[in-house]
Design an enzyme around this catalytic site. Structure first.
Site, PDB file in Angstrom:
ATOM      1  N   TYR A  43      -2.493  -1.453  10.116  1.00 15.94           N
ATOM      2  CA  TYR A  43      -2.540  -1.717   8.607  1.00 15.94           C
ATOM      3  C   TYR A  43      -1.093  -1.096   8.202  1.00 15.94           C
ATOM      4  O   TYR A  43      -0.507  -1.925   7.104  1.00 15.94           O
ATOM      5  CB  TYR A  43      -3.576  -0.846   7.932  1.00 15.94           C
ATOM      6  CG  TYR A  43      -3.948  -1.106   6.566  1.00 15.94           C
ATOM      7  CD1 TYR A  43      -4.531  -2.095   6.019  1.00 15.94           C
ATOM      8  CD2 TYR A  43      -3.215  -0.184   5.315  1.00 15.94           C
ATOM      9  CE1 TYR A  43      -4.817  -2.241   4.589  1.00 15.94           C
ATOM     10  CE2 TYR A  43      -3.445  -0.178   4.308  1.00 15.94           C
ATOM     11  CZ  TYR A  43      -4.160  -1.505   3.633  1.00 15.94           C
ATOM     12  OH  TYR A  43      -4.403  -1.480   2.322  1.00 15.94           O
ATOM     13  N   SER A  81       0.943  -1.281   0.056  1.00 12.96           N
ATOM     14  CA  SER A  81       0.032   0.020   0.063  1.00 12.96           C
ATOM     15  C   SER A  81       0.859   1.379  -0.076  1.00 12.96           C
ATOM     16  O   SER A  81       2.126   1.192   0.520  1.00 12.96           O
ATOM     17  CB  SER A  81      -0.977   0.112   1.301  1.00 12.96           C
ATOM     18  OG  SER A  81      -1.508   1.493   1.523  1.00 12.96           O
TER      19      SER A  81
HETATM   20  P1  NDP Z   1     -11.477  -5.688  -0.928  1.00 17.48           P
HETATM   21  O1  NDP Z   1     -12.196  -5.578   0.275  1.00 17.48           O
HETATM   22  O2  NDP Z   1     -12.601  -5.345  -2.172  1.00 17.48           O
HETATM   23  O3  NDP Z   1     -10.772  -7.235  -1.059  1.00 17.48           O
HETATM   24  C1  NDP Z   1     -10.232  -7.818  -0.109  1.00 17.48           C
HETATM   25  C2  NDP Z   1     -10.096  -9.328  -0.474  1.00 17.48           C
HETATM   26  O4  NDP Z   1      -9.422  -9.770   0.718  1.00 17.48           O
HETATM   27  C3  NDP Z   1     -11.540  -9.686  -0.734  1.00 17.48           C
HETATM   28  O5  NDP Z   1     -11.210 -10.810  -1.694  1.00 17.48           O
HETATM   29  C4  NDP Z   1     -11.541 -10.871   0.615  1.00 17.48           C
HETATM   30  O6  NDP Z   1     -12.288 -11.895   0.622  1.00 17.48           O
HETATM   31  C5  NDP Z   1     -10.146 -11.065   0.751  1.00 17.48           C
HETATM   32  N1  NDP Z   1      -9.745 -11.595   2.362  1.00 17.48           N
HETATM   33  C6  NDP Z   1     -10.006 -10.584   3.551  1.00 17.48           C
HETATM   34  N2  NDP Z   1      -9.315 -11.582   4.401  1.00 17.48           N
HETATM   35  C7  NDP Z   1      -9.266 -12.620   4.133  1.00 17.48           C
HETATM   36  C8  NDP Z   1      -8.577 -13.964   4.730  1.00 17.48           C
HETATM   37  N3  NDP Z   1      -8.229 -13.946   5.980  1.00 17.48           N
HETATM   38  N4  NDP Z   1      -8.315 -14.908   3.945  1.00 17.48           N
HETATM   39  C9  NDP Z   1      -8.623 -14.984   2.552  1.00 17.48           C
HETATM   40  N5  NDP Z   1      -9.115 -13.761   1.856  1.00 17.48           N
HETATM   41  C10 NDP Z   1      -9.426 -12.894   2.569  1.00 17.48           C
HETATM   42  O7  NDP Z   1     -10.296  -4.630  -0.817  1.00 17.48           O
HETATM   43  P2  NDP Z   1      -9.184  -4.307  -2.102  1.00 17.48           P
HETATM   44  O8  NDP Z   1      -9.512  -5.223  -3.360  1.00 17.48           O
HETATM   45  O9  NDP Z   1      -9.297  -2.754  -2.172  1.00 17.48           O
HETATM   46  O10 NDP Z   1      -7.923  -4.948  -1.211  1.00 17.48           O
HETATM   47  C11 NDP Z   1      -7.008  -5.997  -1.920  1.00 17.48           C
HETATM   48  C12 NDP Z   1      -5.641  -5.701  -1.202  1.00 17.48           C
HETATM   49  O11 NDP Z   1      -5.285  -4.304  -1.725  1.00 17.48           O
HETATM   50  C13 NDP Z   1      -5.641  -5.438   0.487  1.00 17.48           C
HETATM   51  O12 NDP Z   1      -4.420  -6.090   0.532  1.00 17.48           O
HETATM   52  C14 NDP Z   1      -5.547  -4.229   0.539  1.00 17.48           C
HETATM   53  O13 NDP Z   1      -4.954  -3.806   1.900  1.00 17.48           O
HETATM   54  C15 NDP Z   1      -4.834  -3.423  -0.531  1.00 17.48           C
HETATM   55  N6  NDP Z   1      -4.923  -2.148  -0.826  1.00 17.48           N
HETATM   56  C16 NDP Z   1      -6.055  -1.737  -1.261  1.00 17.48           C
HETATM   57  C17 NDP Z   1      -6.215  -0.374  -1.308  1.00 17.48           C
HETATM   58  C18 NDP Z   1      -7.438   0.496  -2.035  1.00 17.48           C
HETATM   59  O14 NDP Z   1      -7.368   1.547  -2.125  1.00 17.48           O
HETATM   60  N7  NDP Z   1      -8.437  -0.203  -2.248  1.00 17.48           N
HETATM   61  C19 NDP Z   1      -5.183   0.606  -1.078  1.00 17.48           C
HETATM   62  C20 NDP Z   1      -3.960  -0.013  -0.836  1.00 17.48           C
HETATM   63  C21 NDP Z   1      -3.853  -1.334  -0.528  1.00 17.48           C
HETATM   64  P3  NDP Z   1     -13.532 -12.226   1.544  1.00 17.48           P
HETATM   65  O15 NDP Z   1     -14.349 -11.136   1.558  1.00 17.48           O
HETATM   66  O16 NDP Z   1     -14.265 -13.417   0.781  1.00 17.48           O
HETATM   67  O17 NDP Z   1     -12.951 -12.531   2.929  1.00 17.48           O
END
Ligand code: NDP
Length: 256
Positions: A156, A143
């Site tokens: 985070y 991030s």
């Molecule tokens: P979302 O909430 O849309 O996606 C998060 C994903 O992680 C979902 O598919 C969720 O699946 C999965 N997930 C969460 N916890 C678990 C777990 N314990 N085991 C397996 N899967 C898990 O958010 P983003 O797409 O934005 O996030 C994706 C990545 O990008 C993250 O690492 C986030 O920190 C990073 N990020 C995002 C930013 C943004 O602005 N969006 C900025 C910087 C970094 P399920 O719901 O089925 O658990």
């Protein structure tokens, strides 16, 4: 000179691939020819992305905090496909609280998912890659908070900074196996993790500090993730690619 961004014949695991950024990367990898295995926990989201990925690809239910389940899933993928080429450590959550009120449980939840989960997946994937003998790519989704100081998400920021250390350590150790390890650092991309914030006044505030003059989308990350997974990135390791529309290099807000 030959440069290839194709992922034809590669097997890619994208954790948290059932929504947001992971889903965009999974679909991007499919478009570039990879066989994609996406993971997530929510059955409805898993079913929806399975439909989008279609025949020949897989969606498996996997909690990245469960080391035993991760080991089993990665070994099974390598066994089924006879190879394991790409891991994207993308699964993530946020728990927003001021440090003075942060519950220890909120600290652990975030560190467990991003950093411990990332370690479990990277360790299992490294073994599968070394055994298969084809080299490989590990892409850790950090991030801009891997490098900036954000308010209300110390857990985070610590987890995401930790992922940079994991990236560098793995890059050094795994280079001898032709495995490249890099971090992809998103800025502000509207997804389920932050939709509540970005739909409020903060959304406009962020937009006014972004040189690109818009918020990011999940799809904005797919290009960088494809590059880092491709043969074109064979000499790129231990580094980070920031994809944030310029947010992290802007020192003031622009005016309408
Ligand atoms: P979302 O909430 O849309 O996606 C998060 C994903 O992680 C979902 O598919 C969720 O699946 C999965 N997930 C969460 N916890 C678990 C777990 N314990 N085991 C397996 N899967 C898990 O958010 P983003 O797409 O934005 O996030 C994706 C990545 O990008 C993250 O690492 C986030 O920190 C990073 N990020 C995002 C930013 C943004 O602005 N969006 C900025 C910087 C970094 P399920 O719901 O089925 O658990």
């Amino acid at each position: 000179m030959q440069i290839s961004f194709s992922l034809q014949g590669k097997v890619a695991l994208v954790t948290g691939g059932n929504g947001g950024i992971g889903r965009s990367i999974a679909l991007g990898y499919k478009a570039m020819g990879a066989t994609v295995i996406a993971t997530g926990r929510n059955p409805d989201k898993n079913a929806a992305v399975a439909q989008e990925l279609g025949h020949g690809h897989e969606v498996i239910s996997l909690d990245v905090r469960d080391e035993g389940a991760v080991d089993q899933a990665v070994a099974a993928i390598a066994e089924r496909h006879g190879r394991f080429d790409i891991l994207v450590n993308n699964a993530g959550i946020a728990r927003r609280t001021d440090i003075l009120d942060m519950e220890t449980a909120d600290w652990h939840a975030v560190i467990d998912t991003h950093l411990n989960g990332g370690f479990y997946c990277a360790k299992a994937a490294s073994k599968a890659m070394v055994n298969a003998g084809n080299g490989g790519k590990i892409i850790n989704i950090g991030s801009m908070y891997s490098i900036l100081g954000p308010p209300n998400v110390t857990n985070y920021a610590a987890a995401k900074a930790g992922l940079l250390g994991l990236t560098r350590g793995l890059a050094v150790e795994l280079a001898v196996h032709n495995i490249q390890v890099n971090a992809l650092l998103p800025g502000w991309h509207k997804t389920d993790i932050n939709r509540d914030l970005l739909d409020g006044p903060l959304g406009e505030e962020i937009r006014h500090k972004t040189p690109a003059r818009r918020l990011g989308t999940a799809d904005d990350l797919a290009g960088g993730a494809i590059f880092l997974a491709s043969d074109a990135a064979e000499f790129v390791t231990g580094t980070m690619l920031i994809v944030d529309g310029g947010y992290s290099i802007m020192d003031r807000q622009w005016k309408d």
